[in-house]
Design a protein around this motif. Structure first.
Motif, mmCIF file in Angstrom:
data_model
loop_
_atom_site.group_PDB
_atom_site.id
_atom_site.type_symbol
_atom_site.label_atom_id
_atom_site.label_comp_id
_atom_site.label_asym_id
_atom_site.label_seq_id
_atom_site.Cartn_x
_atom_site.Cartn_y
_atom_site.Cartn_z
ATOM 1 N N LEU A 1 46.580 31.559 34.974
ATOM 2 C CA LEU A 1 45.195 31.083 35.043
ATOM 3 C C LEU A 1 44.688 31.079 36.487
ATOM 4 N N ALA A 2 45.524 30.610 37.405
ATOM 5 C CA ALA A 2 45.139 30.630 38.816
ATOM 6 C C ALA A 2 44.929 32.057 39.308
ATOM 7 N N MET A 3 45.786 32.979 38.857
ATOM 8 C CA MET A 3 45.621 34.383 39.239
ATOM 9 C C MET A 3 44.281 34.931 38.752
ATOM 10 N N ALA A 4 43.883 34.585 37.520
ATOM 11 C CA ALA A 4 42.617 35.063 36.975
ATOM 12 C C ALA A 4 41.428 34.524 37.767
ATOM 13 N N VAL A 5 41.462 33.229 38.111
ATOM 14 C CA VAL A 5 40.360 32.639 38.870
ATOM 15 C C VAL A 5 40.295 33.238 40.273
ATOM 16 N N TYR A 6 41.446 33.432 40.890
ATOM 17 C CA TYR A 6 41.473 34.064 42.213
ATOM 18 C C TYR A 6 40.962 35.499 42.152
ATOM 19 N N ALA A 7 41.242 36.208 41.057
ATOM 20 C CA ALA A 7 40.765 37.584 40.913
ATOM 21 C C ALA A 7 39.240 37.623 40.838
ATOM 22 N N VAL A 8 38.647 36.696 40.082
ATOM 23 C CA VAL A 8 37.180 36.628 40.011
ATOM 24 C C VAL A 8 36.600 36.294 41.381
ATOM 25 N N ASN A 9 37.222 35.358 42.076
ATOM 26 C CA ASN A 9 36.749 34.988 43.408
ATOM 27 C C ASN A 9 36.892 36.158 44.377
ATOM 28 N N THR A 10 37.950 36.950 44.231
ATOM 29 C CA THR A 10 38.125 38.124 45.091
ATOM 30 C C THR A 10 37.002 39.127 44.876
ATOM 31 N N PHE A 11 36.625 39.365 43.624
ATOM 32 C CA PHE A 11 35.528 40.287 43.317
ATOM 33 C C PHE A 11 34.224 39.820 43.961
ATOM 34 N N LEU A 12 33.914 38.533 43.831
ATOM 35 C CA LEU A 12 32.691 38.000 44.433
ATOM 36 C C LEU A 12 32.772 37.999 45.954
ATOM 37 N N ALA A 13 33.966 37.734 46.500
ATOM 38 C CA ALA A 13 34.129 37.733 47.955
ATOM 39 C C ALA A 13 33.927 39.130 48.534
ATOM 40 N N VAL A 14 34.363 40.166 47.798
ATOM 41 C CA VAL A 14 34.141 41.544 48.254
ATOM 42 C C VAL A 14 32.653 41.848 48.315
ATOM 43 N N GLN A 15 31.919 41.467 47.281
ATOM 44 C CA GLN A 15 30.476 41.693 47.278
ATOM 45 C C GLN A 15 29.780 40.947 48.420
ATOM 46 N N LYS A 16 30.176 39.695 48.654
ATOM 47 C CA LYS A 16 29.566 38.920 49.727
ATOM 48 C C LYS A 16 29.899 39.501 51.095
ATOM 49 N N TRP A 17 31.134 39.973 51.264
ATOM 50 C CA TRP A 17 31.535 40.561 52.540
ATOM 51 C C TRP A 17 30.788 41.856 52.804
ATOM 52 N N ARG A 18 30.602 42.699 51.788
ATOM 53 C CA ARG A 18 29.850 43.936 51.951
ATOM 54 C C ARG A 18 28.397 43.653 52.293
ATOM 55 N N LEU A 19 27.811 42.665 51.633
ATOM 56 C CA LEU A 19 26.417 42.319 51.906
ATOM 57 C C LEU A 19 26.245 41.820 53.330
ATOM 58 N N SER A 20 27.146 40.942 53.785
ATOM 59 C CA SER A 20 27.043 40.432 55.151
ATOM 60 C C SER A 20 27.279 41.533 56.176
ATOM 61 N N GLY B 1 42.450 37.529 47.829
ATOM 62 C CA GLY B 1 43.179 38.734 47.431
ATOM 63 C C GLY B 1 44.690 38.535 47.450
ATOM 64 N N LEU B 2 45.189 37.937 48.528
ATOM 65 C CA LEU B 2 46.631 37.684 48.616
ATOM 66 C C LEU B 2 47.087 36.674 47.567
ATOM 67 N N SER B 3 46.281 35.649 47.315
ATOM 68 C CA SER B 3 46.657 34.649 46.307
ATOM 69 C C SER B 3 46.704 35.273 44.914
ATOM 70 N N THR B 4 45.756 36.170 44.620
ATOM 71 C CA THR B 4 45.782 36.857 43.332
ATOM 72 C C THR B 4 47.064 37.670 43.161
ATOM 73 N N PHE B 5 47.413 38.427 44.193
ATOM 74 C CA PHE B 5 48.603 39.279 44.125
ATOM 75 C C PHE B 5 49.883 38.460 43.996
ATOM 76 N N PHE B 6 50.034 37.437 44.838
ATOM 77 C CA PHE B 6 51.277 36.671 44.833
ATOM 78 C C PHE B 6 51.405 35.782 43.606
ATOM 79 N N PHE B 7 50.287 35.249 43.083
ATOM 80 C CA PHE B 7 50.370 34.478 41.847
ATOM 81 C C PHE B 7 50.780 35.367 40.677
ATOM 82 N N PHE B 8 50.313 36.600 40.688
ATOM 83 C CA PHE B 8 50.715 37.530 39.621
ATOM 84 C C PHE B 8 52.205 37.817 39.701
ATOM 85 N N ILE B 9 52.714 38.133 40.893
ATOM 86 C CA ILE B 9 54.140 38.427 41.051
ATOM 87 C C ILE B 9 54.993 37.201 40.715
ATOM 88 N N ALA B 10 54.595 36.037 41.243
ATOM 89 C CA ALA B 10 55.382 34.827 41.013
ATOM 90 C C ALA B 10 55.396 34.445 39.538
#
Length: 211
Positions: A159-178, A127-136
């Motif tokens: 491109l890195a921001m986009a990949v991090y955003a997809v990973n953030t979405f999947l990480a949220v789902q995995k965290w909720r499931l756990s 999440g932080l990498s997505t936000f900071f890559f977008f700002i930078a």
């Protein structure tokens, strides 16, 4: 027929022969523990994780962050330089943290530290990498001088921001499931404990003895 002395002599010769053969045999028994032979503490590469979606996303993030960092390092002149320095810090930090997490997950080292919620840690990092890559990337795109290295850095940053955003979405789902699984496990353990305590109290064979 052999008498007793002959049998005793024969047994002695057999035992001596067996001792000699055992001593000369190259296959000697060992008392070395099996765990000591595995080397490197039993580390192994988790190919299932690397072949999965999260593993591939982590690899893509490391490669994109590394490429963006290399592009920004090739710029020799800047004015102003604040956007370049910020992009350099973001890409380097993302590369180091994501690379460390990739190493931990691919070697299953995170299982040796169960005190840390690794799903939440991965979620915070992505999440932080997505936000900071977008700002930078936005800042660098606004302040760049349209050189090849700056344009490439901006492209790989988005491109890195986009990949991090997809990973953030999947990480949220995995965290909720756990989290749901953990709460369900705790509630089931609580109900089991209450049931066992009630059974102990109401067991018919346990009776109070009157004085």
């Amino acid at each position: 027929m052999r008498n007793g002395d002959d049998l005793e002599g024969f047994d002695g010769e057999a035992s001596s022969a067996s001792m000699i053969s055992a001593a000369s045999s190259p296959y000697q028994p060992t008392t070395e523990p099996v765990s000591q032979r595995r080397g490197l503490g039993g580390l192994r590469c988790d190919l299932d994780y690397l072949r999965g979606t999260l593993g591939r996303l982590k690899l893509a993030e490391v490669l994109l962050a590394l490429t963006a960092f290399i592009c920004i390092e090739t710029i020799m002149e800047c004015s102003p330089c604040e956007g370049l320095y910020f992009f350099e810090f973001v890409s380097c930090s993302a590369l180091v943290v994501t690379g460390a997490l990739l190493l931990l997950f691919s070697l299953n080292l995170h299982t040796r530290i169960p005190q840390i919620n690794w799903n939440l840690t991965d979620l915070v990092n992505t999440g932080l990498s997505t936000f900071f890559f977008f700002i930078a990337s936005v800042v660098l795109a606004a302040l760049n001088h349209k050189t090849g290295a700056e344009i490439a850095a901006v492209v790989f940053g988005f491109l890195a921001m986009a990949v991090y955003a997809v990973n953030t979405f999947l990480a949220v789902q995995k965290w909720r499931l756990s989290s749901r699984q953990q709460s369900g496990r705790q509630s089931s353990d609580y109900m089991r404990a209450r049931t066992e305590s009630r059974e102990v109290v109401h067991r018919p064979e346990i009776q109070r003895l009157d004085a």
